[in-house]
Design an enzyme around this catalytic site. Sequence first.
Site, PDB file in Angstrom:
ATOM      1  N   TYR A 115      32.356  46.344  21.560  1.00  0.00           N
ATOM      2  CA  TYR A 115      31.885  45.314  20.631  1.00  0.00           C
ATOM      3  C   TYR A 115      33.009  44.323  20.344  1.00  0.00           C
ATOM      4  O   TYR A 115      34.140  44.484  20.797  1.00  0.00           O
ATOM      5  CB  TYR A 115      31.354  45.954  19.339  1.00  0.00           C
ATOM      6  CG  TYR A 115      30.123  46.799  19.535  1.00  0.00           C
ATOM      7  CD1 TYR A 115      28.970  46.280  20.132  1.00  0.00           C
ATOM      8  CD2 TYR A 115      30.100  48.133  19.137  1.00  0.00           C
ATOM      9  CE1 TYR A 115      27.830  47.059  20.304  1.00  0.00           C
ATOM     10  CE2 TYR A 115      28.965  48.922  19.308  1.00  0.00           C
ATOM     11  CZ  TYR A 115      27.828  48.373  19.902  1.00  0.00           C
ATOM     12  OH  TYR A 115      26.716  49.158  20.070  1.00  0.00           O
ATOM     13  N   ARG A 156      35.777  52.813  13.349  1.00  0.00           N
ATOM     14  CA  ARG A 156      35.521  53.529  14.611  1.00  0.00           C
ATOM     15  C   ARG A 156      36.350  52.866  15.691  1.00  0.00           C
ATOM     16  O   ARG A 156      36.203  51.665  15.964  1.00  0.00           O
ATOM     17  CB  ARG A 156      34.042  53.483  14.975  1.00  0.00           C
ATOM     18  CG  ARG A 156      33.680  54.347  16.190  1.00  0.00           C
ATOM     19  CD  ARG A 156      32.259  54.840  16.035  1.00  0.00           C
ATOM     20  NE  ARG A 156      31.677  55.506  17.164  1.00  0.00           N
ATOM     21  CZ  ARG A 156      31.596  56.827  17.284  1.00  0.00           C
ATOM     22  NH1 ARG A 156      32.130  57.608  16.367  1.00  0.00           N
ATOM     23  NH2 ARG A 156      30.992  57.364  18.315  1.00  0.00           N
ATOM     24  N   LEU A 208      31.303  66.575  21.821  1.00  0.00           N
ATOM     25  CA  LEU A 208      31.125  67.975  22.225  1.00  0.00           C
ATOM     26  C   LEU A 208      31.699  68.969  21.218  1.00  0.00           C
ATOM     27  O   LEU A 208      32.365  69.927  21.600  1.00  0.00           O
ATOM     28  CB  LEU A 208      31.688  68.213  23.622  1.00  0.00           C
ATOM     29  CG  LEU A 208      30.768  67.806  24.792  1.00  0.00           C
ATOM     30  CD1 LEU A 208      31.373  68.239  26.119  1.00  0.00           C
ATOM     31  CD2 LEU A 208      29.358  68.397  24.649  1.00  0.00           C
ATOM     32  N   ARG A 210      24.750  64.641  19.459  1.00  0.00           N
ATOM     33  CA  ARG A 210      23.673  65.296  20.214  1.00  0.00           C
ATOM     34  C   ARG A 210      23.293  66.652  19.650  1.00  0.00           C
ATOM     35  O   ARG A 210      22.108  67.018  19.639  1.00  0.00           O
ATOM     36  CB  ARG A 210      24.073  65.409  21.693  1.00  0.00           C
ATOM     37  CG  ARG A 210      24.052  64.054  22.381  1.00  0.00           C
ATOM     38  CD  ARG A 210      24.773  64.070  23.685  1.00  0.00           C
ATOM     39  NE  ARG A 210      26.205  64.288  23.508  1.00  0.00           N
ATOM     40  CZ  ARG A 210      27.078  64.262  24.503  1.00  0.00           C
ATOM     41  NH1 ARG A 210      26.674  64.062  25.741  1.00  0.00           N
ATOM     42  NH2 ARG A 210      28.352  64.447  24.270  1.00  0.00           N
TER      43      ARG A 210
HETATM   44  C1  LIG Z   1      21.110  58.867  20.870  1.00  0.00           C
HETATM   45  C2  LIG Z   1      22.548  58.482  20.673  1.00  0.00           C
HETATM   46  C3  LIG Z   1      22.838  57.250  20.138  1.00  0.00           C
HETATM   47  C4  LIG Z   1      24.167  56.860  19.923  1.00  0.00           C
HETATM   48  N1  LIG Z   1      24.428  55.645  19.350  1.00  0.00           N
HETATM   49  C5  LIG Z   1      25.694  55.319  19.041  1.00  0.00           C
HETATM   50  C6  LIG Z   1      25.966  54.104  18.351  1.00  0.00           C
HETATM   51  O1  LIG Z   1      25.070  53.310  18.033  1.00  0.00           O
HETATM   52  N2  LIG Z   1      27.250  53.829  18.048  1.00  0.00           N
HETATM   53  C7  LIG Z   1      28.248  54.674  18.365  1.00  0.00           C
HETATM   54  O2  LIG Z   1      29.399  54.377  18.053  1.00  0.00           O
HETATM   55  N3  LIG Z   1      28.026  55.816  19.029  1.00  0.00           N
HETATM   56  C8  LIG Z   1      26.774  56.164  19.361  1.00  0.00           C
HETATM   57  N4  LIG Z   1      26.535  57.340  20.031  1.00  0.00           N
HETATM   58  C9  LIG Z   1      27.677  58.194  20.429  1.00  0.00           C
HETATM   59  C10 LIG Z   1      27.886  59.294  19.397  1.00  0.00           C
HETATM   60  O3  LIG Z   1      28.239  58.729  18.148  1.00  0.00           O
HETATM   61  C11 LIG Z   1      28.980  60.282  19.810  1.00  0.00           C
HETATM   62  O4  LIG Z   1      30.225  59.655  19.800  1.00  0.00           O
HETATM   63  C12 LIG Z   1      28.752  60.877  21.185  1.00  0.00           C
HETATM   64  O5  LIG Z   1      27.378  61.231  21.387  1.00  0.00           O
HETATM   65  C13 LIG Z   1      29.614  62.121  21.392  1.00  0.00           C
HETATM   66  O6  LIG Z   1      29.369  63.078  20.390  1.00  0.00           O
HETATM   67  P1  LIG Z   1      28.411  64.375  20.674  1.00  0.00           P
HETATM   68  O7  LIG Z   1      29.028  65.141  21.810  1.00  0.00           O
HETATM   69  O8  LIG Z   1      28.442  65.115  19.368  1.00  0.00           O
HETATM   70  O9  LIG Z   1      27.037  63.869  21.030  1.00  0.00           O
HETATM   71  C14 LIG Z   1      25.223  57.735  20.267  1.00  0.00           C
HETATM   72  C15 LIG Z   1      24.907  58.995  20.830  1.00  0.00           C
HETATM   73  C16 LIG Z   1      23.591  59.357  21.028  1.00  0.00           C
HETATM   74  C17 LIG Z   1      23.300  60.716  21.630  1.00  0.00           C
END
Ligand SMILES: Cc1cc2nc3c(=O)[nH]c(=O)nc-3n(C[C@H](O)[C@H](O)[C@H](O)COP(=O)(O)O)c2cc1C
Length: 232
Positions: A36, A84, A158, A181
């Site tokens: 961004y 962030r 993760l 997730r």
């Molecule tokens: C459906 C979905 C939408 C996401 N949208 C954003 C977002 O709008 N902005 C952002 O910074 N990260 C977004 N992410 C990334 C998550 O914030 C996170 O950093 C990433 O999924 C890794 O974490 P996890 O392993 O717990 O999923 C998104 C992830 C998922 C699965």
Amino acid sequence: MDRDDIKRVVESHVEACRRSLDAGFDICEIHGAHGYVIQQFLSPITNQRNDGYGGDLAGRMRFCLELIEAVREAWPKDRPLFFRASCVDGKGGAWELDDTVALARELKTRGTDVIDCSSGGIEGPLTLAVVPRVPGYHVPFAERIRREAGIATMAVGLITQAAQAERYLAEQRCDLVALAREMMWDPNWPIHAAQQLGGVDPLDLAPKSYAWWLRRRDEVRKLYPTGKEAAE
Ligand SMILES: Cc1cc2nc3c(=O)[nH]c(=O)nc-3n(C[C@H](O)[C@H](O)[C@H](O)COP(=O)(O)O)c2cc1C
């Protein structure tokens, strides 16, 4: 973007922050990651300006820091401001962790409370080559930033197990954990984590009306502890 455009984008962030306050949010997080506009100013790959908003690290950080100063002014002092960050970019070598540490120090002096540690966004949407997707893959970034910049950090990526999350916090590798997730898979993850870790009644974390019903459920489950009766 000329100077007027820059002013307008900063003001738009301030307006969004005011709307968030009106809507009742407790935390404001400025998105400075994932390709961004803020990261586009920070990264030497995308920022090729030859005015005061480009060039060396100080020049490339200027837009971000002016924006944070303006938002901090609008966001109440008693509510935390998060940032962030893409701790490293997708290419490697252009925006490194050292740059994020330097940025975090500057953000801290301007009233930022927490660095939310992510990665990537410039040169491809993911950082698979530079940040392998192992459990807790951003924790090493969160750890170094909190130690070297003296600012609270949040780790994401993760983090799936309650004990894993608790360990990162207990080892002071980060101050907060975030899950995406895993929360989609199990929206009651925090309640289940509290149940596993103990120390707090998990139902105290549930919405009141849920908690009322779930306590009744517990009473019934005590009568039929094995669940065998239902299967028969
Ligand atoms: C459906 C979905 C939408 C996401 N949208 C954003 C977002 O709008 N902005 C952002 O910074 N990260 C977004 N992410 C990334 C998550 O914030 C996170 O950093 C990433 O999924 C890794 O974490 P996890 O392993 O717990 O999923 C998104 C992830 C998922 C699965």
